[in-house]
Design a protein around this motif. Structure first.
Motif, mmCIF file in Angstrom:
data_model
loop_
_atom_site.group_PDB
_atom_site.id
_atom_site.type_symbol
_atom_site.label_atom_id
_atom_site.label_comp_id
_atom_site.label_asym_id
_atom_site.label_seq_id
_atom_site.Cartn_x
_atom_site.Cartn_y
_atom_site.Cartn_z
ATOM 1 N N ILE A 342 0.852 -1.204 0.000
ATOM 2 C CA ILE A 342 0.000 0.000 0.000
ATOM 3 C C ILE A 342 0.880 1.244 0.000
ATOM 4 O O ILE A 342 0.612 2.220 -0.718
ATOM 5 N N MET A 343 1.942 1.209 0.806
ATOM 6 C CA MET A 343 2.819 2.375 0.885
ATOM 7 C C MET A 343 3.536 2.617 -0.443
ATOM 8 O O MET A 343 3.761 3.758 -0.845
ATOM 9 N N ASN A 344 3.920 1.528 -1.155
ATOM 10 C CA ASN A 344 4.549 1.696 -2.471
ATOM 11 C C ASN A 344 3.587 2.351 -3.455
ATOM 12 O O ASN A 344 3.980 3.232 -4.239
ATOM 13 N N GLN A 345 2.319 1.927 -3.433
ATOM 14 C CA GLN A 345 1.316 2.563 -4.298
ATOM 15 C C GLN A 345 1.106 4.018 -3.903
ATOM 16 O O GLN A 345 0.909 4.882 -4.759
ATOM 17 N N MET A 346 1.164 4.272 -2.594
ATOM 18 C CA MET A 346 1.040 5.650 -2.108
ATOM 19 C C MET A 346 2.175 6.514 -2.664
ATOM 20 O O MET A 346 1.959 7.669 -3.060
ATOM 21 N N ASN A 347 3.368 5.948 -2.709
ATOM 22 C CA ASN A 347 4.510 6.681 -3.252
ATOM 23 C C ASN A 347 4.296 7.008 -4.737
ATOM 24 O O ASN A 347 4.609 8.109 -5.200
ATOM 25 N N LYS A 348 3.723 6.053 -5.495
ATOM 26 C CA LYS A 348 3.423 6.323 -6.905
ATOM 27 C C LYS A 348 2.366 7.416 -7.038
ATOM 28 O O LYS A 348 2.466 8.278 -7.923
ATOM 29 N N TYR A 349 1.335 7.398 -6.161
ATOM 30 C CA TYR A 349 0.323 8.446 -6.177
ATOM 31 C C TYR A 349 0.959 9.814 -5.975
ATOM 32 O O TYR A 349 0.644 10.783 -6.681
ATOM 33 N N LEU A 350 1.842 9.897 -4.990
ATOM 34 C CA LEU A 350 2.456 11.192 -4.680
ATOM 35 C C LEU A 350 3.330 11.672 -5.832
ATOM 36 O O LEU A 350 3.313 12.866 -6.166
ATOM 37 N N LEU A 351 4.100 10.758 -6.431
ATOM 38 C CA LEU A 351 4.942 11.165 -7.564
ATOM 39 C C LEU A 351 4.088 11.635 -8.735
ATOM 40 O O LEU A 351 4.415 12.639 -9.399
ATOM 41 N N HIS A 352 3.001 10.916 -9.004
ATOM 42 C CA HIS A 352 2.110 11.324 -10.086
ATOM 43 C C HIS A 352 1.466 12.661 -9.777
ATOM 44 O O HIS A 352 1.370 13.540 -10.655
ATOM 45 N N GLY A 353 1.017 12.830 -8.525
ATOM 46 C CA GLY A 353 0.414 14.108 -8.149
ATOM 47 C C GLY A 353 1.400 15.243 -8.249
ATOM 48 O O GLY A 353 1.040 16.356 -8.688
ATOM 49 N N MET A 354 2.666 14.998 -7.837
ATOM 50 C CA MET A 354 3.676 16.051 -7.937
ATOM 51 C C MET A 354 3.953 16.415 -9.389
ATOM 52 O O MET A 354 4.079 17.602 -9.737
ATOM 53 N N SER A 355 4.022 15.400 -10.260
ATOM 54 C CA SER A 355 4.266 15.695 -11.674
ATOM 55 C C SER A 355 3.108 16.483 -12.275
ATOM 56 O O SER A 355 3.325 17.378 -13.101
ATOM 57 N N MET A 356 1.876 16.159 -11.871
ATOM 58 C CA MET A 356 0.725 16.903 -12.382
ATOM 59 C C MET A 356 0.756 18.350 -11.894
ATOM 60 O O MET A 356 0.457 19.279 -12.653
ATOM 61 N N GLU A 357 1.114 18.560 -10.641
ATOM 62 C CA GLU A 357 1.217 19.934 -10.127
ATOM 63 C C GLU A 357 2.296 20.717 -10.863
ATOM 64 O O GLU A 357 2.090 21.884 -11.226
ATOM 65 N N GLU A 358 3.455 20.068 -11.075
ATOM 66 C CA GLU A 358 4.525 20.762 -11.789
ATOM 67 C C GLU A 358 4.122 21.074 -13.223
ATOM 68 O O GLU A 358 4.455 22.137 -13.755
ATOM 69 N N GLU A 359 3.375 20.160 -13.844
ATOM 70 C CA GLU A 359 2.924 20.418 -15.215
ATOM 71 C C GLU A 359 1.952 21.594 -15.250
ATOM 72 O O GLU A 359 2.011 22.437 -16.159
ATOM 73 N N LYS A 360 1.057 21.653 -14.258
ATOM 74 C CA LYS A 360 0.137 22.796 -14.192
ATOM 75 C C LYS A 360 0.905 24.095 -13.978
ATOM 76 O O LYS A 360 0.580 25.125 -14.589
ATOM 77 N N LYS A 361 1.919 24.045 -13.118
ATOM 78 C CA LYS A 361 2.710 25.253 -12.886
ATOM 79 C C LYS A 361 3.429 25.676 -14.163
ATOM 80 O O LYS A 361 3.457 26.865 -14.500
ATOM 81 N N ARG A 362 4.010 24.689 -14.857
ATOM 82 C CA ARG A 362 4.703 25.031 -16.107
ATOM 83 C C ARG A 362 3.731 25.599 -17.136
ATOM 84 O O ARG A 362 4.058 26.566 -17.852
#
Length: 1471
Positions: A342-362
């Motif tokens: 579950i924690m590994n999937q959580m880590n993937k969620y966070l990385l995906h969410g961070m990439s989406m935020e950075e893409e929105k910022k860009r």
């Protein structure tokens, strides 16, 4: 339901006994014997089954079950209650019978079975209510009368499968919902929402902690992001009361100070688990350890897990996931693995969410930048247009005034240049402003009804004159306006400014990129998507566009690299603007192109106005013609002005062609500096720079690059490519002139330095060439004189040699009088000084500081009969003056320091050249001597080889015929004479071989082989060979070696090693040889008790043909080369050889021999024990009586495996020991006795043998062995003693010749050879019958040698055929052979095929090697016949030739029958 019954562990040991011994009469079923057969069958099936199974029988459902069922029930409760066997369901499970009995009644009623899958049951098997799942089935048991008398129940636990499926489903759901994550917070909400649907995670909470790397002080605040207790509208959270303190924000600095030391242990059957008891969530502890297990207030459990991801910059985001634990499950390893997944999937969620935020910022940043860019373009365009407008209006007025006054002034040219570039700038600003307005959606279009054919015709004609002047065919293919409008049958609305921009951009591009050919403008109707549409087509036959650039051609600021065009001007927004303008009209544009073939643009315009914004359509066709005309004129004038520049450029092409036709040398002379712009058509500034720098003639010309790119990278790029300077636009004329002047001066300075370096390099090359000119010194002097005359202005050059005893001599004279004889004898001072001027005096004083240099300004020279100026430099050789170099000029000439220095360098190098020439002559003389020595060595080797062959051939006949006398009836004198002849022939062979070895060693042609051989066998064969000679000289030859460490198989040169031992052995008397292995060196020692060597002679012992003092040598024999051969062979092997000797006491030789060990140590003793000794024989007791200690020691080594071995030097000691042993033990002392037998101890030996026989209690078991020399006299003596002693005691004779085996000789009673008893009397006749079936082909051109070979082979029992040359031999092999041996005509038909070929190597017509190759080329089995070569040459010289030709083996001449028999047996035997 809850089951509370279990079993104790002792109940499972003998469960079957418990079952069958149970008192079933106490139940309603009665005794087992009275049961229905169906019950018995069901019971047996239940007991034998390995599946958990139970049976419910009778009306009250009595319980029967197997051991597996009992274990299953035991797992459901830990307390160990009484057994339920034989009880009813109500008695066994009071609380659960309400569920079980209905199931049994249902089976009885329906007479059908039932099945339940994954049935949930709470059990109490580990101290808590555990969530378990079971599969079970109920089946009816039919009695004999057909009624249902009971039910089968089979159960299986499926808890693990249910849990795995449930957890896997959650993980899959998490993975499927990754696209829903749009930010870090949404990742948390999505995760808690998915986890809320899993029973293994009753609740979850997620905290975020921001942290900056390398700054622990900022590791402060934890924020609660999401929980499973959140409302759907996210307005509040309902945190349970049994939770620790759960705050929205937690100060981790305070949490870090808390102590977590209260741990609670929970014991389970498989393990004990520790949980932390705390008042608040230990987030700080979870960040350190990775995970923490927590026990809550209501005794429930939770787990904290942490992870981290790297954010932008130096920040790190930590996330802590708090998961609740199912109360009905144990937090075991599988559970923790699920949490970790579950924690590994959580880590993937966070990385995906961070990439989406950075893409929105860009995206937001790019949008802001685009908006700011458009605003900037709009502002800067307006700001630039204002001053440009103010500049252009007065400028036009000034040009008009100047044009009226004069037309060809320089001021007028400058003003027109200013106006042209100002309008170009205005055009660029208008394009940027128009494009920015389109981007900002602020562009206002004015669409009106347009006669497109007439309007396009008008615009296209603007470029017709330009195209003609450029030499292009300009085709306008536009229909008549009226006909086109009738065909159109509708109206078209265009924005005139935009359409004009479209046409002008496309036509301008076509002219710009077309150098020859045609440009075509077409307007026609077409269909697209089933709609009528107008197409504007502009095509050309220009340079074309690469295929890779076509997809990007309409992008903003895109430019095709390295495309040839008439100018390099442009911003890359023209086509992008055209596409935008066409799109505004609702149309489209396409392009097709091929490199060097042309490009076609098609613009598609829809008909009507439905596709256009209605608020931008003008339905009033009346326009202000004055305003529109001025506007159109201004725009067209600006656009056409650029094209007009290309006409001027084309007029200058004639001048360029003339320049291009000039030779490169003339072109270089026209300019001293290249001033070039970077942005140029056809070839940009960088490409021009590479071309100029790659040409050796132009690479020194300074180049200044001009560019508007002022950034540092552009400057570095230009300078890196080889530019001398980089000037940024705009620049003043003064700055440009200053840069040009500085670069020209630097270029001249570089040229001077380069010229000086070239001169120095030329001098170095000259000096080098003088040294290595060659061995002819006169040619060197002439070369030096010519080079001096070429480099220095002078009249003549003289090179004079110095001869102290005679007059000096001119060895070289070069200059204006070459016809003068060069061997002119000069006096000691051939120059007569007439007078010294002031200039001469100064130069003379200057040259005094340089020894060996003389300068005369004005002297009279006898040779030329006039006054000259002379520069004289000494040529020194080995610190002596060898001569002088003298250079003549006209009187009172000036000599430069550089000229004096050059002449001094040449004189020094000339001295080296003289030395080098002398060395070359010496080397040439030495080479001649070496070649002569090599020729002499080759000649000597050939002579020795021929001599060896000629000597061995007659010896072959002698030795071969001598062997034929063996076995014949000869008297003693005849045998002695034959023995003498045989001995003499052997000595001759050894002398011939030694002489050949010496010759090869001196010529350095002897090389050592490296092959595997049996060392022990080689040593024994050598000792055996010289045993007979030692016996003849009454010398005892003893082999004494350390057999425990001696290897058996080694790799070296066996022939050289054998020759070495043979050379020593034949020179020693009463010798003892021993071996020792030191690492990989064999240490060989040879000792004797002979006359010794004079110490004065020892230093000469290793020289060839040297012998000791003949006065003390008994028999002076030998050639004196044996020791020399030994020393050379040892040194060739890499070892060393030494000798110690003392007169009348003997000598000791020792040497080392390098070998390569191949296998484990193997000794002679091992062979002896393995092949001779049996277990019974090893128990025998042995007595040795011999006066020589060496013999006793050697025998003790070989016999040490026996039980008892005694050795004495006298017979008295031996008899005394035998008597003492018999008295002490009352048994015979020895089983085997060895006694040394000599001519002078015959009586003593007889007495000893009889006395020992008298001590033998068995009288027949004692074996007496005589140790004798290997000679006929000793054999006869031993036989005589055996006859005298008599009796039945067996006697043996051990011949002392170095072999280690027992050689049985004769027995007393039978007087018969024991070997014949063992092998059989008819062994020899049987062997002859076998060999008679073999046929040997002999090939030799020497009839004596051939006859000898045939006789020896026939004696061995083989059939023979012969041939006298190679051709005859090949024919015989391939046809029926002719038998030359004794064979009857009846047996001729059954003649065997040839079994072996024995051929001489040196044969006429066809050599032995050629015979072998010819036979090997035949078909099997003929090609497989063994071939043996007869040769007089050493094997190492022809080994490779033997292998290449396919020869199997060889025999060296002269041929001995023993060696011949071994070879024939080896290659013709059955094995």
């Amino acid at each position: 339901m809850s089951l509370s019954l279990t079993y104790n562990d002792d109940d499972f040991k003998d469960f079957n006994d418990i079952f069958y011994n149970f008192d079933w009469s106490t139940t309603s079923l009665g005794p087992m014997d009275s049961w229905d057969p169906a019950y018995k069958t069901a019971t047996n099936l239940c007991i034998q089954s390995t599946m958990p199974m139970s049976i419910y029988l009778g009306s009250d459902w009595v319980i029967l079950h197997n051991k597996e069922w009992a274990q299953l029930i035991k797992m459901s409760h830990p307390m160990g209650q009484p057994c339920v066997l034989g009880k009813t369901v109500k008695e066994a499970w009071p609380g659960a019978h309400v569920l079980i009995i209905p199931l049994c009644e249902n089976v009885r009623t329906t007479r059908k079975g039932l099945f339940r899958s994954d049935e949930y049951i709470e059990t109490l098997r580990d101290g808590y209510k555990e969530e378990t799942y079971f599969d079970y089935a109920y089946s009816p048991i039919f009695k004999s009368d057909g009624t249902v008398g009971g039910t089968f129940c089979i159960a299986q636990e499926t808890t693990k499968r249910v849990l795995n499926d449930r957890r896997l489903k959650t993980l899959i759901e998490i993975g499927n919902r990754v696209p829903e994550v749009e930010s870090l917070e949404s990742a948390c909400y999505t995760m808690t929402k998915v986890l809320s649907d899993n029973a293994d995670i009753p609740y979850s909470l997620i905290y975020f902690i921001d942290h900056e790397l390398n700054d622990s002080s900022k590791f402060l605040i934890a924020r609660l992001i999401a929980t499973t207790f959140d409302d759907s509208n996210k307005k509040g959270r309902h945190i349970p009361d049994y939770f620790p303190e759960t705050h929205e924000i937690i100060d981790l600095t305070k949490d870090a100070d808390k102590s977590y030391d209260t741990y609670i242990d929970l014991k389970r059957m498989t393990a004990t688990y520790s949980f932390l008891k705390c008042k608040s969530w230990p987030i700080h502890l979870a960040l350190k350890k990775g995970h923490v297990k927590v026990l809550l207030k209501d005794e429930s459990q939770a787990v904290l897990l942490s992870t981290k991801i790297s954010l932008y910059g130096r920040k790190v985001l930590f996330a802590v996931l708090i998961c609740g634990v199912n109360r009905c499950r144990t937090l075991d390893e599988k559970y923790m693995e699920f949490f970790q997944l579950i924690m590994n999937q959580m880590n993937k969620y966070l990385l995906h969410g961070m990439s989406m935020e950075e893409e929105k910022k860009r995206t937001k940043i790019l949008a802001d930048l685009n908006r700011q860019k458009v605003t900037f373009f709009q502002g800067i365009s307006h700001e630039l247009k204002t001053p440009l407008t103010l500049m252009l209006s007065p400028l036009d007025d000034v040009i008009n005034v100047c044009s009226q006054e004069t037309q060809e002034t320089q001021i007028m040219s400058h003003l027109q240049t200013v106006r042209r570039n100002a309008r170009r700038l205005l055009k660029l600003i208008n394009a940027l402003l128009q494009f920015s307005n389109i981007e900002a959606d602020q562009f206002e279009a004015h669409y009106c009804e347009t006669n497109i054919a007439e309007f396009t015709q008008e615009l296209a004609l603007e470029f017709e004159e330009v195209a003609k002047q450029l030499g292009l065919d300009y085709v306008i293919d536009i229909p008549c306006p009226n006909e086109f409008n009738r065909a159109l049958d509708d109206k078209i609305y265009l924005d005139h400014d935009m359409y004009e921009t479209i046409v002008f951009n496309l036509c301008s591009n076509a002219l710009k990129h077309t150098w020859n050919g045609r440009i075509t403008i077409r307007l026609y109707l077409d269909y697209k998507d089933e709609k009528r549409i107008i197409v504007l087509e502009v095509s050309d036959t220009g340079v074309g566009i690469p295929k890779t650039a076509l997809p990007n051609i309409f992008q903003r600021f895109y430019r095709v690299e390295s495309q040839e065009s008439r100018s390099h001007e442009g911003t890359g927004i023209g086509l992008a603007l055209v596409k935008e303008l066409i799109t505004r009209h609702g149309g489209d544009i396409t392009v097709t192109s091929a490199v060097n073939q042309g490009t076609t643009f098609k613009c598609w315009f829809p008909i009507g106005y439905e596709h256009l914004p209605k608020n931008q359509i003008s339905f009033n066709n009346v326009e202000n013609p004055v305003t529109y005309g001025r506007k159109v004129y201004a725009s067209r004038h600006i656009n056409l002005e650029e094209s007009s520049q290309w006409i001027k450029s084309s007029t200058s092409e004639t001048h360029d062609d003339v320049m291009n036709q000039l030779p490169i040398d003339d072109l270089i002379k026209l300019y001293n500096l290249n001033l070039t712009d970077i942005m140029m058509p056809n070839m940009n500034g960088y490409e021009l720079l590479e071309v100029l720098r790659s040409n050796i003639r132009t690479q020194l010309i300074p180049i200044i690059l001009l560019s508007a790119k002022a950034n540092e990278d552009s400057k570095i790029k230009g300078l890196d490519k080889g530019a001398d300077d980089y000037l940024v636009k705009p620049f003043s004329s003064r700055k440009l002139i200053t840069r040009i002047r500085a670069n020209i001066e630097l270029s001249l300075l570089r040229r001077k330095i380069l010229f000086q370096l070239c001169k120095e390099e030329e001098v170095k090359q000259l000096l080098f060439s003088i040294t290595l000119f060659g061995s002819d010194i006169n040619e060197t002097f002439l070369y030096v004189a010519k080079e001096i005359h070429r480099r220095l202005p002078c009249e003549r050059i003289l090179i004079i040699s110095n001869n102290e005893s005679k007059n000096n001599k001119i060895v070289t004279l070069y200059g204006d009088f070459e016809s003068i004889t060069q061997n002119i004898a000069l006096k000691t001072s051939p120059l007569i000084e007439i007078g010294k001027s002031q200039t001469f005096t100064k130069l003379k004083e200057c040259s005094i500081n340089k020894p060996g240099i003389d300068l005369y300004s004005d002297v009279y020279c006898d040779n030329v009969h006039k006054n000259v100026s002379i520069l004289s430099v000494e040529i020194r050789l080995n610190n002596d003056v060898w001569g002088w170099i003298k250079v003549h000029r006209s009187p009172n000439s000036i000599w430069l320091e550089s000229e004096i220095e050059l002449l001094q360098q040449i004189s020094n190098q000339t001295g080296l050249a003289i030395t080098y020439a002398g060395l070359l002559k010496e080397n040439a003389a030495k080479e001649i001597q070496l070649k002569a020595a090599e020729i002499a060595n080759n000649t000597m080797s050939q002579i020795l080889a021929n001599t060896s062959h000629e000597l061995r051939t007659p010896l072959n006949a002698i030795v071969g015929l001598l062997s034929l006398f063996e076995g014949t009836n000869l008297n003693t004198d005849q045998k002695d004479m034959i023995s003498i002849i045989s001995h003499a022939s052997d000595e001759i062979l050894l002398i011939v071989k030694d002489i050949l070895d010496v010759a090869k060693l001196e010529a350095q042609k002897l090389t050592l082989a490296n092959r595997t051989f049996d060392l022990l066998e080689l040593i024994e064969s050598t000792i055996e060979t010289f045993g007979k000679k030692a016996s003849d000289k009454k010398i005892e030859l003893i082999l004494n070696c350390d057999i425990d460490i001696l290897p058996q198989f080694v790799k070296s040169d066996p022939e050289s090693f054998n020759a070495l031992k043979r050379s020593f052995d034949k020179n020693e008397e009463n010798s003892t040889c021993g071996q020792m292995v030191i690492k990989e060196n064999l240490l060989i020692e040879l000792r004797d008790t002979g006359i010794g060597i004079d110490p004065e002679y020892i230093q000469h012992a290793w020289k060839s043909f040297s012998q000791g003092d003949t006065s003390i040598i008994k028999n002076q024999d030998g050639t004196g080369i044996g020791h020399s051969i030994c020393k050379n062979l040892v040194e060739l092997n890499g070892g060393e050889i030494k000798v110690k000797s003392q007169l009348e006491k003997g000598s000791k030789f020792w040497f080392t021999w390098n070998v390569e060990l191949l296998s484990k140590k193997f000794s002679i003793e091992t062979q002896f024990n393995e092949h001779v000794l049996s277990h019974v024989l090893r128990q025998k007791r042995i007595l040795i009586i011999h006066p020589i200690e060496g013999v006793r020691n050697a025998m003790l080594k070989y016999l040490k495996k026996f039980e008892k071995v005694d050795a004495f030097d006298t017979v008295d000691k031996g008899i005394s020991a035998a008597k003492s042993y018999k008295e002490l033990h009352d048994r015979t002392a020895y089983d085997i006795v060895f006694i040394g037998l000599y001519e002078n101890n015959e009586k003593e030996v007889i007495k000893t043998a009889l006395e020992l026989r008298g001590l033998d209690m068995n009288s027949n078991d004692l074996v007496i062995t005589f140790i004798i020399f290997q000679s006929n006299e000793e054999n006869e003596l031993a036989e005589k003693l055996i006859e005298k002693i008599g009796g039945k005691i067996p006697f043996f004779i051990l011949q002392l010749h170095g072999k280690t085996d027992y050689v049985p000789y004769k027995t007393r009673d039978t007087n018969q050879n024991i070997y014949e008893d063992i092998t059989g009397r008819d062994s020899k006749s049987r062997a002859r019958n076998i060999t008679r079936s073999k046929c040997i082909l002999c090939v030799d051109n020497d009839f004596i040698s051939l006859e000898n070979t045939l006789q020896q082979i026939s004696k061995l029992g083989y059939s023979t055929v012969f041939a006298i040359n190679g051709q005859e031999a090949v024919k015989l092999v391939d046809s029926e052979p002719k038998l030359v041996n004794t064979c009857s005509s009846d047996s001729y038909a059954e003649l065997p095929k040839i079994s072996l070929i024995l051929t001489e190597c040196n044969l006429p017509i066809m050599s032995g090697f050629d015979i072998s190759q010819a036979i090997r080329a035949m078909r099997p089995p003929i090609s497989n016949v063994p071939i043996i070569a007869l040769t007089t040459l050493p094997m190492e010289e022809i080994r490779n030739k033997f292998i290449e030709s396919g020869i199997n083996d060889y025999l060296a001449k002269p041929l001995k029958i023993e060696e011949l028999e071994k070879i024939l047996t080896k290659w013709t035997g059955d094995n």
